[in-house]
Scaffold this motif. Structure first.
Motif, mmCIF file in Angstrom:
data_model
loop_
_atom_site.group_PDB
_atom_site.id
_atom_site.type_symbol
_atom_site.label_atom_id
_atom_site.label_comp_id
_atom_site.label_asym_id
_atom_site.label_seq_id
_atom_site.Cartn_x
_atom_site.Cartn_y
_atom_site.Cartn_z
ATOM 1 N N VAL A 81 1.494 6.811 -6.903
ATOM 2 C CA VAL A 81 0.518 7.465 -7.268
ATOM 3 C C VAL A 81 1.130 8.967 -7.199
ATOM 4 O O VAL A 81 0.865 10.132 -7.779
ATOM 5 C CB VAL A 81 -0.746 7.368 -6.537
ATOM 6 N N ALA A 82 1.571 9.449 -5.967
ATOM 7 C CA ALA A 82 2.293 10.567 -5.735
ATOM 8 C C ALA A 82 3.235 10.925 -6.832
ATOM 9 O O ALA A 82 3.300 12.320 -7.251
ATOM 10 C CB ALA A 82 2.979 10.676 -4.346
ATOM 11 N N ALA A 100 0.641 -1.113 -0.165
ATOM 12 C CA ALA A 100 -0.077 -0.115 -0.170
ATOM 13 C C ALA A 100 0.971 1.451 0.128
ATOM 14 O O ALA A 100 0.409 2.209 -0.752
ATOM 15 C CB ALA A 100 -1.121 0.133 1.316
ATOM 16 N N LEU A 101 1.895 1.321 0.743
ATOM 17 C CA LEU A 101 2.774 2.300 0.654
ATOM 18 C C LEU A 101 3.483 2.627 -0.474
ATOM 19 O O LEU A 101 3.680 3.691 -0.794
ATOM 20 C CB LEU A 101 3.821 2.179 1.949
ATOM 21 N N TYR A 129 8.364 12.192 -4.712
ATOM 22 C CA TYR A 129 8.240 10.864 -3.485
ATOM 23 C C TYR A 129 8.208 11.517 -2.076
ATOM 24 O O TYR A 129 9.208 12.394 -1.876
ATOM 25 C CB TYR A 129 9.478 10.043 -3.806
ATOM 26 N N LEU A 182 6.910 9.341 3.758
ATOM 27 C CA LEU A 182 6.425 8.091 3.288
ATOM 28 C C LEU A 182 7.659 6.867 3.055
ATOM 29 O O LEU A 182 7.749 5.894 3.336
ATOM 30 C CB LEU A 182 5.732 8.212 2.047
ATOM 31 N N ILE A 188 2.301 1.784 -3.577
ATOM 32 C CA ILE A 188 1.347 2.395 -4.307
ATOM 33 C C ILE A 188 0.963 4.009 -4.130
ATOM 34 O O ILE A 188 0.763 4.770 -5.136
ATOM 35 C CB ILE A 188 -0.345 1.432 -4.060
ATOM 36 N N VAL A 189 0.687 4.238 -2.891
ATOM 37 C CA VAL A 189 0.683 5.627 -2.575
ATOM 38 C C VAL A 189 1.665 6.333 -3.092
ATOM 39 O O VAL A 189 1.570 7.690 -3.659
ATOM 40 C CB VAL A 189 0.432 5.671 -0.960
ATOM 41 N N ALA A 190 3.087 5.930 -2.929
ATOM 42 C CA ALA A 190 4.063 6.827 -3.380
ATOM 43 C C ALA A 190 4.305 6.806 -5.020
ATOM 44 O O ALA A 190 4.557 7.786 -5.285
ATOM 45 C CB ALA A 190 5.348 6.084 -2.752
#
Length: 224
Positions: A175-176, A168-169, A183, A187, A171-173
């Motif tokens: 998308v950012a 999940a981390l 980045y 995170l 994926i969030v990174a």
């Protein structure tokens, strides 16, 4: 004469050092295909992993009878872990570089990710019987929570898989990166801390060191 102020001694270096330097110029989109580009590494790591298991079994009996981990097997085991860490840093978590990992077991100070484990001259013969399963159980529970996928109930009533915390981390990174080309540093540091924890447990349970892994989230690109 006035007494000279005492100079504090530097803290001892950690026997397990996990490095991951964040690339400041990451591609917005390359994280989408890195797992595909890393397939040759995954294939090699499967073969190396089989060798790692055999080396660990041999090392178990060597430690039990001699108190020493054979140095060639130690270097090989650390090399396999180092290889796996570089691939994970590139393609899985924390996606910290676009530089393709080298096909090598050796340390490479020039690559953004590296791993070092100090060779122990002597290991406990008694600990080798219990540390990899009994003593490591608290850490296994934590690592399992980080790596396990969260299950959810699908519309058809069946359980459907989810993402692990590390996944999940990432994926969030990603998308950012895609939308901002940045980045999030917090995170990245958090993901590094989780990966560092996992590596330390791997080193301990793999019989490479007797030092019990700390219950501590050491975040950031390098050992504090």
């Amino acid at each position: 004469m006035e007494p000279q102020p005492s100079v504090p001694e530097p803290a001892p270096s950690s026997p397990v050092r996990v490095r991951g330097d964040l690339d400041p110029n990451l591609s917005r989109w390359q994280w989408l295909v890195k797992w595909l580009l890393a397939i040759p590494h995954f294939v090699v790591l499967i073969v190396l992993g089989i060798g790692w298991v055999l080396a660990t079994v041999v090392a178990f009996f060597a430690i039990l009878f001699t108190g020493r981990y054979p140095r060639p097997l130690f270097d090989y085991s650390v090399g396999v872990m180092r290889w796996g860490w570089r691939v994970a840093f590139y393609a899985l978590s924390p996606l910290g570089t676009d530089r393709y990992p080298p096909f090598s077991l050796n340390s490479d100070p020039g690559y953004p990710a590296d791993l070092e484990v100090d060779y122990p001259e002597q290991l406990s013969r008694g600990l080798v019987l219990v540390k990899w399963w009994l003593l490591a159980i608290p850490h296994y529970l934590i690592v399992g929570a980080v790596l396990s996928t969260a299950a959810r109930m699908g519309s058809d009533g069946h359980s459907a898989g989810g993402l692990s915390l590390l996944g999940a981390l990432s994926i969030v990174a990603g998308v950012a990166l895609l939308f901002t080309a940045v980045y999030p540093r917090g995170l990245f540091d958090f993901a590094m801390g989780l990966n560092r924890w996992i590596v330390r447990v791997h080193v301990y349970a793999g019989l490479l060191r007797d030092d019990y892994p700390p219950f501590r989230l050491d975040q950031g690109p390098r050992e504090p």
